[in-house]
Design an enzyme around this catalytic site. Structure first.
Site, PDB file in Angstrom:
ATOM      1  N   VAL A 198       0.832  -1.203   0.000  1.00 50.83           N
ATOM      2  CA  VAL A 198       0.000   0.000   0.000  1.00 50.83           C
ATOM      3  C   VAL A 198       0.864   1.250   0.000  1.00 50.83           C
ATOM      4  O   VAL A 198       0.613   2.191  -0.763  1.00 50.83           O
ATOM      5  CB  VAL A 198      -0.959  -0.003   1.211  1.00 50.83           C
ATOM      6  CG1 VAL A 198      -1.780   1.280   1.243  1.00 50.83           C
ATOM      7  CG2 VAL A 198      -1.885  -1.213   1.156  1.00 50.83           C
ATOM      8  N   ASP A 217      11.158   2.510   6.143  1.00 45.90           N
ATOM      9  CA  ASP A 217      10.781   1.115   6.348  1.00 45.90           C
ATOM     10  C   ASP A 217      12.071   0.327   6.516  1.00 45.90           C
ATOM     11  O   ASP A 217      12.848   0.202   5.569  1.00 45.90           O
ATOM     12  CB  ASP A 217       9.980   0.577   5.158  1.00 45.90           C
ATOM     13  CG  ASP A 217       9.382  -0.801   5.436  1.00 45.90           C
ATOM     14  OD1 ASP A 217      10.032  -1.598   6.136  1.00 45.90           O
ATOM     15  OD2 ASP A 217       8.273  -1.076   4.940  1.00 45.90           O
ATOM     16  N   VAL A 276      -4.315   5.376   7.218  1.00 47.47           N
ATOM     17  CA  VAL A 276      -5.224   4.348   6.697  1.00 47.47           C
ATOM     18  C   VAL A 276      -4.670   2.967   7.024  1.00 47.47           C
ATOM     19  O   VAL A 276      -5.000   1.987   6.365  1.00 47.47           O
ATOM     20  CB  VAL A 276      -5.440   4.482   5.171  1.00 47.47           C
ATOM     21  CG1 VAL A 276      -6.175   5.756   4.846  1.00 47.47           C
ATOM     22  CG2 VAL A 276      -4.121   4.409   4.419  1.00 47.47           C
ATOM     23  N   ARG A 278      -3.408   1.293  10.818  1.00 46.93           N
ATOM     24  CA  ARG A 278      -4.002   0.790  12.052  1.00 46.93           C
ATOM     25  C   ARG A 278      -4.040   1.916  13.075  1.00 46.93           C
ATOM     26  O   ARG A 278      -3.060   2.652  13.249  1.00 46.93           O
ATOM     27  CB  ARG A 278      -3.174  -0.380  12.609  1.00 46.93           C
ATOM     28  CG  ARG A 278      -3.335  -1.675  11.813  1.00 46.93           C
ATOM     29  CD  ARG A 278      -4.740  -2.236  11.984  1.00 46.93           C
ATOM     30  NE  ARG A 278      -4.959  -3.449  11.188  1.00 46.93           N
ATOM     31  CZ  ARG A 278      -5.473  -3.463   9.974  1.00 46.93           C
ATOM     32  NH1 ARG A 278      -5.800  -2.316   9.384  1.00 46.93           N
ATOM     33  NH2 ARG A 278      -5.677  -4.602   9.340  1.00 46.93           N
ATOM     34  N   ASP A 302      -8.689   7.150   9.005  1.00 48.40           N
ATOM     35  CA  ASP A 302      -9.650   6.123   8.597  1.00 48.40           C
ATOM     36  C   ASP A 302      -9.741   5.006   9.626  1.00 48.40           C
ATOM     37  O   ASP A 302     -10.641   4.191   9.570  1.00 48.40           O
ATOM     38  CB  ASP A 302      -9.230   5.534   7.237  1.00 48.40           C
ATOM     39  CG  ASP A 302     -10.250   4.559   6.691  1.00 48.40           C
ATOM     40  OD1 ASP A 302     -11.449   4.903   6.681  1.00 48.40           O
ATOM     41  OD2 ASP A 302      -9.857   3.445   6.279  1.00 48.40           O
ATOM     42  N   GLU A 307     -12.558   0.734  17.583  1.00 46.45           N
ATOM     43  CA  GLU A 307     -13.515   0.978  16.502  1.00 46.45           C
ATOM     44  C   GLU A 307     -14.853   0.326  16.818  1.00 46.45           C
ATOM     45  O   GLU A 307     -14.888  -0.859  17.179  1.00 46.45           O
ATOM     46  CB  GLU A 307     -12.956   0.443  15.184  1.00 46.45           C
ATOM     47  CG  GLU A 307     -11.712   1.203  14.734  1.00 46.45           C
ATOM     48  CD  GLU A 307     -11.188   0.765  13.373  1.00 46.45           C
ATOM     49  OE1 GLU A 307     -11.733  -0.227  12.824  1.00 46.45           O
ATOM     50  OE2 GLU A 307     -10.256   1.399  12.865  1.00 46.45           O
ATOM     51  N   HIS A 326     -13.232   3.482   8.613  1.00 50.68           N
ATOM     52  CA  HIS A 326     -12.434   2.338   8.139  1.00 50.68           C
ATOM     53  C   HIS A 326     -12.875   1.922   6.730  1.00 50.68           C
ATOM     54  O   HIS A 326     -13.268   0.777   6.480  1.00 50.68           O
ATOM     55  CB  HIS A 326     -12.562   1.163   9.099  1.00 50.68           C
ATOM     56  CG  HIS A 326     -11.373   0.248   9.057  1.00 50.68           C
ATOM     57  ND1 HIS A 326     -10.836  -0.346  10.168  1.00 50.68           N
ATOM     58  CD2 HIS A 326     -10.605  -0.168   8.023  1.00 50.68           C
ATOM     59  CE1 HIS A 326      -9.799  -1.092   9.832  1.00 50.68           C
ATOM     60  NE2 HIS A 326      -9.646  -0.996   8.520  1.00 50.68           N
ATOM     61  N   LEU A 327     -12.749   2.866   5.794  1.00 45.80           N
ATOM     62  CA  LEU A 327     -13.201   2.645   4.416  1.00 45.80           C
ATOM     63  C   LEU A 327     -12.074   2.288   3.460  1.00 45.80           C
ATOM     64  O   LEU A 327     -12.298   2.208   2.250  1.00 45.80           O
ATOM     65  CB  LEU A 327     -13.912   3.909   3.896  1.00 45.80           C
ATOM     66  CG  LEU A 327     -15.175   4.344   4.632  1.00 45.80           C
ATOM     67  CD1 LEU A 327     -15.726   5.622   3.996  1.00 45.80           C
ATOM     68  CD2 LEU A 327     -16.219   3.233   4.616  1.00 45.80           C
ATOM     69  N   GLY A 328     -10.856   2.043   3.979  1.00 46.94           N
ATOM     70  CA  GLY A 328      -9.706   1.834   3.101  1.00 46.94           C
ATOM     71  C   GLY A 328      -9.921   0.787   2.029  1.00 46.94           C
ATOM     72  O   GLY A 328      -9.527   0.973   0.876  1.00 46.94           O
TER      73      GLY A 328
END
Length: 590
Positions: A198, A217, A276, A278, A302, A307, A326-328
């Site tokens: 992602v 990363d 988007v 966690r 998001d 939740e 949470h619409l990812g």
């Protein structure tokens, strides 16, 4: 002995032996000394499986499941209801809303064989408990990648232009053009925190918007980042130089609340944050404080730690925060793709296939595992020993593994052994956790090329393997005598009476059980050496379990391998090194 054949190989996760029909029962086998690290799932034939779908799944995925199993779609189960129902199910499919904790696995009574997570993140599944109970966990890591990336970009653009706030203002009968002046994206620096699938797609799209993209990363290969014009930087550099920060890391103990008061203080004043990934990666109370202080200008979220979040959440109600539920992954295309991907993974796992999307352990037929179990232990210990012999700051890049066997290639599956050697090579020198599924991928990430060679022996193929040899090329050694005549670090071992034994170090033959810890000494072969070293260890209260001496010729050089139960003190090791006849020595943890 026949001629050896050599070729590179990869750990391909396909079925070792598929059942002829989809009927089965399962048993759990944990022959290793550390079942939490390597638990294997085995299966045999019995009855048609039952799959519990605990959260909504696309119709295409349900149809795939129904072609193979009995499907129970029971949504919105309470934890108690889930634990009651799970004992009747062979597989469970969830999204992010269902917590599959230790209690669920314990309640299954050993029947639950596969948990499928319809999405990427698996933080709502207790992997340790799953492995302990012999349950495979699979996910769907690719189908919703683009959807999540698009949602991240949508939040970046809508936040920068105050879309949500302006929309609410107009609908409230207001016209506030001056209040909602935004900021441009062109020329701004975006820090992508987590450069996986992602994060990479977000970076590509942000580059198209004219943004300068950096990323952090610790596991991402630099060449992949460079290929799309992204610079990999440290965590502190990323958060301190970015105008926008987009979060795409998993929720782990190391990333939990990684954005906190301390990290917000390091950020550029007026930074904008998008999440988007966690919710738990952000300390939400600290974010509210940073927003109130003006350190963070805006946030677009998001995901949340809990939740759904509470209705009176200060973060949700903050005027500079844009929120979505949470619409990812919530596009029609992604939902359908995820449903198909997870259904295929679960069905494949129930058939006995080694799933490419498994995240804890593959399934292995009982007869294969039973025979190879002691060699699996030997393989990991040889890898651990070999990598500890590397010195001088050298990085391991080229490894050759040799198996000597009287069996033909079709009768000897070495994938488990190769994976465990990889595990042994990587875990002692990194923070990575390597299992039988991710071993090959992890090695490639670190630029380690592992090739396999088979030496065909004459004789009876009663035992699957006579010996295993591990060679590391183009490195220096902490114990120079481990360098063989080819210039590589070389260690060799075999299984004796069901236990792993070290049988060769460099060009020296030894014979010592690979248990506990090991001391290797190169010495002048002369009387009394065993007694001198043994006395020093005894004075240091170190118990000797095994001892073996391999030599070139009498009164020449020899290598003494000593198995010890405890780690000797620095003083004890120094005394051993000060013995005049000892030319080099090294302590190794097995």
């Amino acid at each position: 002995m026949a001629a050896a054949t050599s070729s590179p190989s990869s750990l391909v996760f396909t079925s070792l032996r598929k059942p002829k029909t989809p009927s089965f029962t399962w048993r759990i086998s944990t022959p290793l000394r550390h079942p939490k690290k390597a638990t294997f799932i085995v299966m045999s034939m019995d009855a048609k499986p039952t799959v519990l779908v605990a959260e909504k799944l696309g119709q295409a995925g349900l149809e795939l499941l129904k072609d193979f199993a009995n499907v129970d779609c029971s949504y919105n189960l309470t934890p108690e209801e889930l634990c009651t129902k799970i004992s009747l199910c062979d597989a469970l499919i969830v999204r992010s809303g269902t917590k599959v904790n230790r209690e669920v696995f314990e309640s299954s009574g050993g029947r639950l064989k596969v948990v499928g997570r319809a999405g990427v993140g698996i933080d709502n599944v207790d992997l340790s408990a799953a492995t302990e109970h012999g349950c495979l966990v699979v996910n769907a890591p690719t189908a919703n990648t683009v959807a999540a990336a698009e949602h991240g970009i949508a939040l970046i653009t809508s936040m920068s232009r105050n879309i949500a706030q302006a929309d609410a203002s107009i609908k409230a009968g207001k016209w506030e053009r001056n209040k909602y002046v935004g900021v441009s994206l062109v020329g701004k620096t975006l820090a992508v925190m987590g450069f996986g699938k992602v994060g990479t797609e977000v970076a590509r799209r942000a580059k198209g918007l004219g943004m300068h993209v950096i990323a952090h990363d610790p596991y991402a290969p630099a060449d992949r980042a460079r290929a799309i014009g992204v610079d990999l930087v440290s965590f502190d550099e990323a958060i301190s130089t970015a105008d926008f920060i987009s979060l795409h890391m998993p929720l782990t103990p190391s990333t939990n609340k990684v954005l906190n008061d301390e990290s917000f203080a390091k950020m550029k004043k007026g930074v904008r944050i998008v999440n988007v990934a966690r919710g738990g990666v952000i300390d939400e109370d600290a974010l509210v404080r940073a927003l109130d202080a003006g350190r963070v200008a805006q946030a677009a979220l998001d995901v949340f730690t809990v939740e759904p979040p509470s209705k009176d959440s200060k973060l949700v109600q903050h005027e500079n925060v844009t929120v979505t539920p949470h619409l990812g992954a919530s596009t029609m295309e992604a939902q359908e793709g995820v449903a198909i991907e997870i259904a295929e993974a679960v069905v494949g796992a129930l058939k006995g296939e080694l799933s490419a999307t498994a995240v804890n352990a593959p399934m292995v037929p009982a007869e294969v595992l039973s025979e190879l179990a002691p060699y699996v232990v030997l393989a990991e210990k040889l890898g651990r020993l070999a990598v500890q012999l590397v010195g001088g700051g050298s990085g391991v890049k080229t490894v050759k593994v040799t198996y000597a066997s009287a069996r033909g290639p079709d009768d000897l599956d070495t994938r488990l052994l190769r994976a465990m050697i990889t595990k042994g090579l990587i875990e002692p020198v990194s923070s990575a956790f390597v299992n039988l599924v991710n071993a090959d991928f992890t090695a490639k990430q670190r630029g380690i090329r592992i090739t396999e060679e088979r030496v065909l022996l004459d004789g009876s193929p009663e035992n699957p393997i006579e010996y295993v040899q591990v060679q590391i090329a183009n490195v220096e050694s902490r114990f120079p005598s481990a360098i063989s005549e080819t210039g590589d670090i070389k260690v060799e071992g075999k299984v004796k009476d069901g236990l792993p034994h070290l049988t060769k170090v460099g060009s020296f033959d030894v014979d010592v059980s690979m248990e506990g810890n090991l001391i290797l000494c190169k010495q002048v072969d002369q009387p009394g050496m065993i007694g001198k070293v043994g006395t020093i260890l005894a004075e240091g209260n170190v118990n000797v379990s095994f001892m073996s001496v391999g030599r070139i010729a009498p009164r020449k050089q020899a290598v003494m391998a000593i198995g010890v139960d405890e780690k000797p003190s620095k003083e004890t090791l120094k005394k051993i090194g000060n013995i005049p006849a000892i030319e080099e020595f090294v302590f190794l943890k097995l």
